[in-house]
Design a protein around this motif. Sequence first.
Motif, PDB file in Angstrom:
ATOM      1  N   GLY A 163      -4.073   1.893  -4.959  1.00  0.00           N
ATOM      2  CA  GLY A 163      -2.846   2.504  -5.472  1.00  0.00           C
ATOM      3  C   GLY A 163      -1.560   1.845  -5.012  1.00  0.00           C
ATOM      4  N   THR A 214       0.521   0.979  -8.087  1.00  0.00           N
ATOM      5  CA  THR A 214       0.929   2.251  -8.689  1.00  0.00           C
ATOM      6  C   THR A 214       2.122   2.825  -7.932  1.00  0.00           C
ATOM      7  OG1 THR A 214      -1.336   2.679  -9.370  1.00  0.00           O
ATOM      8  CG2 THR A 214       0.137   4.572  -9.233  1.00  0.00           C
ATOM      9  N   PRO A 267      -7.211  -1.984   0.351  1.00  0.00           N
ATOM     10  CA  PRO A 267      -8.222  -2.571  -0.531  1.00  0.00           C
ATOM     11  C   PRO A 267      -7.832  -2.417  -2.001  1.00  0.00           C
ATOM     12  CG  PRO A 267      -9.042  -0.560   0.510  1.00  0.00           C
ATOM     13  CD  PRO A 267      -7.743  -0.879   1.154  1.00  0.00           C
ATOM     14  N   SER A 268      -8.462  -3.203  -2.837  1.00  0.00           N
ATOM     15  CA  SER A 268      -8.165  -3.211  -4.262  1.00  0.00           C
ATOM     16  C   SER A 268      -8.370  -1.826  -4.874  1.00  0.00           C
ATOM     17  CB  SER A 268      -9.092  -4.220  -4.944  1.00  0.00           C
ATOM     18  OG  SER A 268      -8.522  -4.652  -6.127  1.00  0.00           O
ATOM     19  N   LYS A 321      -6.782  11.800 -13.917  1.00  0.00           N
ATOM     20  CA  LYS A 321      -7.202  11.224 -12.637  1.00  0.00           C
ATOM     21  C   LYS A 321      -6.018  11.078 -11.688  1.00  0.00           C
ATOM     22  CE  LYS A 321      -8.994   6.979 -10.796  1.00  0.00           C
ATOM     23  NZ  LYS A 321      -8.359   5.706 -11.005  1.00  0.00           N
ATOM     24  N   ASN A 331      -0.195   7.083 -20.262  1.00  0.00           N
ATOM     25  CA  ASN A 331      -0.661   8.387 -19.777  1.00  0.00           C
ATOM     26  C   ASN A 331      -0.403   8.584 -18.282  1.00  0.00           C
ATOM     27  OD1 ASN A 331      -2.380   6.523 -18.830  1.00  0.00           O
ATOM     28  ND2 ASN A 331      -4.262   7.508 -19.515  1.00  0.00           N
ATOM     29  N   ARG A 348       5.344   0.760  -8.406  1.00  0.00           N
ATOM     30  CA  ARG A 348       5.972   0.944  -9.709  1.00  0.00           C
ATOM     31  C   ARG A 348       6.741   2.253  -9.819  1.00  0.00           C
ATOM     32  NH1 ARG A 348       1.071  -1.308 -12.048  1.00  0.00           N
ATOM     33  NH2 ARG A 348       0.385   0.829 -12.391  1.00  0.00           N
ATOM     34  N   ALA A 390      -4.347   9.254  -8.982  1.00  0.00           N
ATOM     35  CA  ALA A 390      -4.490   7.938  -8.369  1.00  0.00           C
ATOM     36  C   ALA A 390      -3.783   7.865  -7.017  1.00  0.00           C
ATOM     37  CB  ALA A 390      -3.934   6.863  -9.299  1.00  0.00           C
TER      38      ALA A 390
HETATM   39  N1  LIG Z   1      -2.880   1.908 -16.518  1.00  0.00           N
HETATM   40  C1  LIG Z   1      -3.809   2.580 -15.829  1.00  0.00           C
HETATM   41  N2  LIG Z   1      -4.550   3.529 -16.447  1.00  0.00           N
HETATM   42  C2  LIG Z   1      -5.491   4.224 -15.761  1.00  0.00           C
HETATM   43  N3  LIG Z   1      -5.776   4.045 -14.481  1.00  0.00           N
HETATM   44  C3  LIG Z   1      -5.080   3.111 -13.796  1.00  0.00           C
HETATM   45  C4  LIG Z   1      -4.072   2.326 -14.437  1.00  0.00           C
HETATM   46  N4  LIG Z   1      -3.542   1.471 -13.537  1.00  0.00           N
HETATM   47  C5  LIG Z   1      -4.202   1.710 -12.385  1.00  0.00           C
HETATM   48  N5  LIG Z   1      -5.122   2.688 -12.538  1.00  0.00           N
HETATM   49  C6  LIG Z   1      -6.026   3.219 -11.508  1.00  0.00           C
HETATM   50  O1  LIG Z   1      -5.233   3.636 -10.421  1.00  0.00           O
HETATM   51  C7  LIG Z   1      -5.817   3.234  -9.201  1.00  0.00           C
HETATM   52  C8  LIG Z   1      -4.825   2.419  -8.403  1.00  0.00           C
HETATM   53  O2  LIG Z   1      -4.572   1.220  -9.112  1.00  0.00           O
HETATM   54  P1  LIG Z   1      -3.534   0.130  -8.587  1.00  0.00           P
HETATM   55  O3  LIG Z   1      -3.379  -0.896  -9.643  1.00  0.00           O
HETATM   56  O4  LIG Z   1      -2.320   0.814  -8.148  1.00  0.00           O
HETATM   57  O5  LIG Z   1      -4.323  -0.470  -7.347  1.00  0.00           O
HETATM   58  P2  LIG Z   1      -3.865  -1.650  -6.369  1.00  0.00           P
HETATM   59  O6  LIG Z   1      -3.919  -1.116  -5.022  1.00  0.00           O
HETATM   60  O7  LIG Z   1      -2.626  -2.272  -6.821  1.00  0.00           O
HETATM   61  O8  LIG Z   1      -5.077  -2.650  -6.554  1.00  0.00           O
HETATM   62  P3  LIG Z   1      -5.034  -4.247  -6.514  1.00  0.00           P
HETATM   63  O9  LIG Z   1      -4.936  -4.631  -5.102  1.00  0.00           O
HETATM   64  O10 LIG Z   1      -6.340  -4.629  -7.100  1.00  0.00           O
HETATM   65  O11 LIG Z   1      -3.859  -4.690  -7.327  1.00  0.00           O
HETATM   66  C9  LIG Z   1      -7.070   2.477  -9.547  1.00  0.00           C
HETATM   67  O12 LIG Z   1      -8.180   3.324  -9.371  1.00  0.00           O
HETATM   68  C10 LIG Z   1      -6.909   2.115 -10.983  1.00  0.00           C
HETATM   69  O13 LIG Z   1      -8.149   2.136 -11.623  1.00  0.00           O
END
Ligand SMILES: Nc1ncnc2c1ncn2[C@@H]1O[C@H](COP(=O)(O)OP(=O)(O)OP(=O)(O)O)[C@@H](O)[C@H]1O
Lengths: 457, 275
Positions: free
Chosen positions: B65, B68, B61-62, B40, B82, B71, B42
Motif C-alpha cells: 500500500g 496507494t 513489501p510489494s 477491498k 473505484n 497517491r 487496501a
Molecule cells: N487500481 C487498483 N484497483 C484495485 N486494487 C488495487 C489498485 N491499485 C492497487 N491495488 C491493491 O492495493 C494494494 C496496495 O497496492 P499498492 O500499489 O499501493 O502497493 P505498493 O506497496 O505500492 O506495491 P509495490 O511495491 O509493488 O509498488 C495491493 O493489494 C493492490 O493489489
Amino acid sequence: MNTLIVIAVILIVLSLVYQWGASTSRSVARSAGVKMHSRPVYYGLLLVLWCAIPAAVVYVLYSLFAPTIINSMILSYLPADVAGDPQARVSAMSRIQNLASGFGALGDVPDYERQAARALTSLRWTANLAIVALVAVVGVLGTLFARSRIGPEYRARNRVEWAIKALLITCSAIAILTTVGIVLSVLSEALRFFTFVNPIDFFFGTVWNPRFSSTGSGGQGDFGLLPLLWGTIMITIIAMLVAVPVGLMAAIYLSEYAGAKFRFISKPLLEVLAGIPTIVYGFFALVTVGPFFSGIGAALGLDVQATSAFTAGIVMGIMIIPFVSSLSDDIISQVPQTMRDGSYGLGATRSETIRKVILPAALPGIVGAFLLAVSRAVGETMIVVLAAGNSPVLTANPFEAVSTVTVTIVNQLTGDTDFASPQSLVAFALGLTLFVITLCLNVVAIYIVKKYREQYE
Amino acid sequence: MSAVAAEASTGRYETIRIADPVARPTKIAAKEVYVHYGAKEALHHVSIDIPAQAVTAFIGPSGCGKSTFLRCFNRMNDTIENCRVDGVLDMEGEDLNDHSLDVVLLRARVGMVFQKPNPFPKSIFENIAYGPRIHGVAQDKAHLQEIVETSLKKAGLWEEVKDRLNEPGTGLSGGQQQRLCIARAIAVSPEVILMDEPCSALDPIATAKVEELIGELRQNYTIIIVTHSMSQAQRVSQRTAYFHLGYLVEEGPTESIFNNPQEKRTKDYITGVFG
Ligand SMILES: Nc1ncnc2c1ncn2[C@@H]1O[C@H](COP(=O)(O)OP(=O)(O)OP(=O)(O)O)[C@@H](O)[C@H]1O
Ligand SMILES: [Mg+2]
C-alpha cells in the motif's frame, strides 16, 4: 453421399497411417533401447503427410490435365466439318458431355454424338479407376518410404514444423496471388479501354456522356473522368465533415470520460453499427434523409434536391462515424497511462490533458484512421447509387445531384453489356483509378499508423 | 503492552512511533487514513506526520500500500475509478482529502514523480513549460524561459540539455528523462514532491545522480519517496515508515528504524529475511 463416403474412407486410411507411424516409432525405440528424436505423434503425422501430399499432388495434376486429354480423344469421333467449325465443335462437345452424364440432349441426336458419348462414358470410367489406383499406389509408396526412414535420429518434429510452415506460406501466397491476378486483369481491360479512348481525354475530360454501344453510329461519346471524380471528392468531403468531429469526440468520450461499464456496453455496440450493410444506409438516405433535407430547403426557399451530394455525404458520414470512433478510440487508448498520470500529477484538468498531451501524442495515429475512413468513403457504392442522384455533371453546389466513380461503374456494367465496347471497358479504367486512389490512401495511412506505434515501444 | 498483544486484544494494530531527536515542524499530518478499492480495504487507519524540509521514505513489501498511500497526498487516487479515500490529511491546517478542495491547485502544490520516466512527447522546453502554462504562472515569454532554466538547473540537467531544448524529451536517456520529470514537477514550485520508486528504472550512476538531487531538493521541499532499496532509503531519507499488508507498522528516524527496529516484521524485512 458418394463424396461423404470417399472422405470418410480417406480419413480412416489416414488415421490408420498415423497409428502405424506412431506405433512404429515406439517399437523402434523399444527394440533399439534408445530415445527417439521426436515424440511418436510427430512420426505419425509425418507418415500422414507423406501418404497424403504426394497422392494429393497426383490427383490435382490429374484433374488439371485429364479433361483436356479426354476431350481431345473424343474430338476424333466428330466429323471433319463439325470439328473444323469452332462454334459447332463447342456445342457438339457440350451435347456429348450432357449425353454422357445422362442428362440427354435436345432435338435429334446424330449417330456420331451417340458414339462419342458412349466412348466418353467408358473413357471416364477407366480414367477414374486408373486415378484411384494411381493415388492409392502413390499413397502407399509415400507411406512406405517415410516408414523406412523412421529411426532414433530422424527429426520428425522439425519436418512436421517445416510442413506446417509450407502450408502457411501456400495460403498467404494464394491470398497475394489472387490480389495480383485481380489487379492484372483490371489493368489489362483498362489498357484495352485506352486503345479506344485517349488517356488524356479520359483523365482530364470534363464531360461524361458515354453513348450506348447499341446506338452505334456517330462517335463514341465522351469519357471524361473529372465530373465523376469531383462527385466522389465532394461527397467524401461532406462525409468526413460529419464523421471526423463526431467520431473523434465520441472516441474521446469513450476512452477518457466514460466509465468502465458504459465502455463495456457501447464499444461493441459501435462496432455492430459499423457492420450494418451499406444498402440499409442507402435506403435510409433515399427514403428519409433526402426528402427531409429537400423539405427544409423548400421551407427556406432553397432548391435542395432529395438525391444530392449533400444527402449522400451526410448519410455516408453517419455510416463512417463508428469506423472513425472505433479506430480513434483504439489509438487514444494506446497512449500510455503514465502520460495521463504525468499530466494530472501536474494539476492539468481532464480536457487540458486531452488537448495538450493525449491528442498530440495520438495525432499521427488518428490521421491514419482518418485516411482509412476516407478510403472507405471513396470506395463506398450503395449509398451513392441510391442517394447521390446519378447526374455526372461538374457542379460546386452540394445540393445538386451528382454521380461518382463507383456509381458509374455500376451503371456501365449493368444491363446489356458488350465487353468489347468502350462503354463497358471504361468501368475497368474507372475501377483502376479507384483502386490506385484507395491504395495510395491506405499505404499512407498504414505508414503513419505504424510510425506512431513505434513511438511507444 | 507489546504491539502484537494490543492488536490481539483490540483487533486494531497500533503503529510504533519513535520521535526525532531534533524536533522538525510537521508539513502534513495524516490521521486515520483508510483506502478502499471497491470493497477491498487496501490501507487501514494509517496516521503519520510528514516533517517539512526533510525526506520521508516509505518502505515495505510489494502490495503493502505504499503507492496507494502516496497517491493520497495529491489525490491521484481520484483518477482511479473505484478507489475511495477516508480520513484527514492536514497540510498546514487544510484538509487535502476535503472534497471541496480544488485538486488542480493542490497538485500544483504537491508534485509527483513516477516510477517510469514519463516525459510528454514534446520538446524538452515544452515538457517543463507545461505546468507553468496550465497554471498561468509565467507573466511573459521571458519569464517562462527563466522558469524553465531554473527548473532544469535545480534538477541538475541544465548543462546537459541547454543546447537541445527544442529536441523531444523522449530522446533523452532514462536517467535524464527522470530528472526532466523532476524538473517538470519543480517548475510549478510545489511545496511537497512525491516520488514513487523514482530510480527503479535507472542504472546505478543515474540513480546516484537522482539521489544527489533529492539531497539538494530537501533544502527547499518536503519530499516523500517510496523505495524498494534499503540502502537508498538509508542514503536519502531522514525518516522512514515501514508498511505491511496495508498497516503502517513502524515509523521513526531512518537511523533508528534500520539500526534498531522495534517490530519483528520490520526487522525481518530490512534484514532481508522477508520480502
Ligand atoms: N487500481 C487498483 N484497483 C484495485 N486494487 C488495487 C489498485 N491499485 C492497487 N491495488 C491493491 O492495493 C494494494 C496496495 O497496492 P499498492 O500499489 O499501493 O502497493 P505498493 O506497496 O505500492 O506495491 P509495490 O511495491 O509493488 O509498488 C495491493 O493489494 C493492490 O493489489
Ligand atoms: Mg507501488
